[in-house]
Design a protein around this motif. Structure first.
Motif, PDB file in Angstrom:
ATOM      1  N   PRO A   7       0.815  -1.222   0.000  1.00  0.00           N
ATOM      2  CA  PRO A   7       0.000   0.000   0.000  1.00  0.00           C
ATOM      3  C   PRO A   7       0.848   1.272   0.000  1.00  0.00           C
ATOM      4  N   ALA A   8       1.909   1.297   0.810  1.00  0.00           N
ATOM      5  CA  ALA A   8       2.780   2.481   0.866  1.00  0.00           C
ATOM      6  C   ALA A   8       3.481   2.699  -0.465  1.00  0.00           C
ATOM      7  N   LEU A   9       3.867   1.612  -1.127  1.00  0.00           N
ATOM      8  CA  LEU A   9       4.532   1.720  -2.427  1.00  0.00           C
ATOM      9  C   LEU A   9       3.589   2.316  -3.467  1.00  0.00           C
ATOM     10  N   LYS A  10       2.350   1.851  -3.468  1.00  0.00           N
ATOM     11  CA  LYS A  10       1.378   2.329  -4.455  1.00  0.00           C
ATOM     12  C   LYS A  10       0.915   3.753  -4.194  1.00  0.00           C
ATOM     13  N   GLU A  11       1.049   4.207  -2.950  1.00  0.00           N
ATOM     14  CA  GLU A  11       0.565   5.540  -2.595  1.00  0.00           C
ATOM     15  C   GLU A  11       1.607   6.636  -2.755  1.00  0.00           C
ATOM     16  N   LEU A  12       2.785   6.293  -3.231  1.00  0.00           N
ATOM     17  CA  LEU A  12       3.826   7.303  -3.414  1.00  0.00           C
ATOM     18  C   LEU A  12       3.352   8.379  -4.395  1.00  0.00           C
ATOM     19  N   LYS A  13       3.543   9.620  -4.020  1.00  0.00           N
ATOM     20  CA  LYS A  13       3.107  10.737  -4.857  1.00  0.00           C
ATOM     21  C   LYS A  13       4.303  11.380  -5.560  1.00  0.00           C
ATOM     22  N   ASN A  14       4.054  11.855  -6.776  1.00  0.00           N
ATOM     23  CA  ASN A  14       5.084  12.565  -7.540  1.00  0.00           C
ATOM     24  C   ASN A  14       6.415  11.800  -7.540  1.00  0.00           C
ATOM     25  N   ALA A  43      24.838  14.093 -12.381  1.00  0.00           N
ATOM     26  CA  ALA A  43      24.447  14.328 -13.768  1.00  0.00           C
ATOM     27  C   ALA A  43      22.956  14.113 -13.988  1.00  0.00           C
ATOM     28  N   ILE A  44      22.377  13.157 -13.286  1.00  0.00           N
ATOM     29  CA  ILE A  44      20.964  12.853 -13.533  1.00  0.00           C
ATOM     30  C   ILE A  44      20.017  13.509 -12.531  1.00  0.00           C
ATOM     31  N   LEU A  45      20.554  14.039 -11.420  1.00  0.00           N
ATOM     32  CA  LEU A  45      19.668  14.546 -10.369  1.00  0.00           C
ATOM     33  C   LEU A  45      19.827  16.033 -10.089  1.00  0.00           C
ATOM     34  N   ASP A  46      20.991  16.606 -10.358  1.00  0.00           N
ATOM     35  CA  ASP A  46      21.210  18.010 -10.035  1.00  0.00           C
ATOM     36  C   ASP A  46      20.292  18.926 -10.851  1.00  0.00           C
ATOM     37  N   GLY A  47      19.783  19.937 -10.182  1.00  0.00           N
ATOM     38  CA  GLY A  47      19.013  20.962 -10.868  1.00  0.00           C
ATOM     39  C   GLY A  47      17.611  20.551 -11.270  1.00  0.00           C
ATOM     40  N   ARG A  48      17.116  19.437 -10.764  1.00  0.00           N
ATOM     41  CA  ARG A  48      15.756  19.016 -11.112  1.00  0.00           C
ATOM     42  C   ARG A  48      14.745  19.820 -10.295  1.00  0.00           C
ATOM     43  N   GLU A  49      13.899  20.541 -10.982  1.00  0.00           N
ATOM     44  CA  GLU A  49      12.870  21.366 -10.338  1.00  0.00           C
ATOM     45  C   GLU A  49      11.499  20.936 -10.842  1.00  0.00           C
ATOM     46  N   ASP A  50      11.262  19.629 -10.825  1.00  0.00           N
ATOM     47  CA  ASP A  50      10.018  19.105 -11.398  1.00  0.00           C
ATOM     48  C   ASP A  50       9.022  18.655 -10.341  1.00  0.00           C
ATOM     49  N   GLY A  51       9.286  18.998  -9.092  1.00  0.00           N
ATOM     50  CA  GLY A  51       8.349  18.656  -8.031  1.00  0.00           C
ATOM     51  C   GLY A  51       8.397  17.206  -7.587  1.00  0.00           C
ATOM     52  N   THR A  52       9.419  16.459  -8.015  1.00  0.00           N
ATOM     53  CA  THR A  52       9.532  15.055  -7.610  1.00  0.00           C
ATOM     54  C   THR A  52       9.735  14.951  -6.109  1.00  0.00           C
ATOM     55  N   GLU A  53       8.940  14.107  -5.470  1.00  0.00           N
ATOM     56  CA  GLU A  53       9.029  13.945  -4.021  1.00  0.00           C
ATOM     57  C   GLU A  53       9.672  12.627  -3.619  1.00  0.00           C
ATOM     58  N   HIS A  54       9.564  11.611  -4.474  1.00  0.00           N
ATOM     59  CA  HIS A  54      10.109  10.295  -4.135  1.00  0.00           C
ATOM     60  C   HIS A  54      10.791   9.687  -5.363  1.00  0.00           C
ATOM     61  N   TYR A  55      11.762   8.832  -5.072  1.00  0.00           N
ATOM     62  CA  TYR A  55      12.470   8.116  -6.134  1.00  0.00           C
ATOM     63  C   TYR A  55      12.474   6.621  -5.804  1.00  0.00           C
TER      64      TYR A  55
END
Length: 266
Positions: A143-150, A173-185
């Motif tokens: 349930p926690a995995l499926k409920e991850l937002k953004n 290289a892949i993470l710096d400067g990301r301003e896309d509102g991502t909350e979880h990876y």
């Protein structure tokens, strides 16, 4: 277009440091960076002499992926789901087209030895990967995995004996400067279970790539499972059993983990 280069000298000592992980990996998953020289005494039949590893300078460079890299990336990701069929070609296309995606090449060669990217989990090419992960997830965590937002999905795969010093700049290289509102990876990675660990203390995971351990340790949701029998990485040797792991990390914890990694790996 070159992004950033790293250089690593491969010596006999460096090969011995990698021995633990190499024991559980397939020979095709390593970079051939050593050569063996033969002394005159060996040529004369001196059985007491052994071949000595030469020191070799190897340049590693980061590039934006292009279409010529497609098959090299697909080779790295074909067995991403332990032999389970999935739409690998579409997945590779999505990885190549994602913001900041980076391939690693060795020296002047054209062969891709690594790929890293952040992929939107809403893309249809990732559905097979997410189904695989959900099928392996313990019921109490699902349930926690499926409920991850953004959430976004991190892809980080490369040959086993690439130097650990590649990890910090590759993650930047892949993470710096990301301003896309991502909350979880979310990350799916490879590890090995040390069966020599006493059962009363649980088991120790040995991670295939250095960033795996830092992200895993800082994650709130994480689980492991054994590689399916017959899978590309299923071969067990000595006390190491091939495993896979999934971890889900929030952005704040991710930044903390990457900062800790940079202090350890320079």
């Amino acid at each position: 277009m070159g992004k950033q280069g790293k250089q690593k000298k491969r010596t006999r000592d460096a090969e011995e440091e990698d021995e633990t992980l190499h024991a559980a990996s397939d020979e095709s998953d390593t970079i051939d960076t050593t050569s063996t020289s033969t002394s005159s005494s060996e040529e004369e039949g001196d059985d007491d002499s052994e071949g000595a590893f030469d020191t070799i300078d190897v340049d590693f460079e980061f590039f934006d992926p292009d279409q010529s890299d497609f098959h090299g990336i697909k080779t790295l990701l074909t067995n991403y789901l332990d032999g389970k069929e999935y739409n690998c070609s579409d997945f590779v296309d999505e990885v190549m087209g994602s913001q900041g995606s980076t391939v690693i090449k060795c020296g002047d060669g054209e062969n891709v030895i690594g790929i890293a990217a952040v992929v939107d989990i809403g893309t249809s090419s990732l559905f097979g990967v997410l189904d695989f992960i959900e099928g392996k997830c313990p019921e109490d965590m699902l349930p926690a995995l499926k409920e991850l937002k953004n959430a976004k999905f991190i892809v980080s795969e490369r040959l086993m004996n690439s130097p650990p010093q590649l990890a910090p700049p590759l993650m930047d290289a892949i993470l710096d400067g990301r301003e896309d509102g991502t909350e979880h990876y979310i990350l799916l990675g490879r590890a090995y279970k040390d069966n020599s660990t006493p059962s009363s203390k649980g088991f120790k995971l040995i991670f295939a790539l250095p960033e795996y351990q830092f992200l895993y340790d800082a994650s709130r949701i994480k689980f492991e499972f054994e590689v399916a029998a017959g899978g590309h990485y299923a071969r067990e040797k000595d006390d190491l059993r091939p495993m896979r792991f999934v971890c889900c990390i929030d952005r704040t914890s991710l930044n903390t983990a990457l900062g800790a990694m940079k202090k350890v790996i320079q």
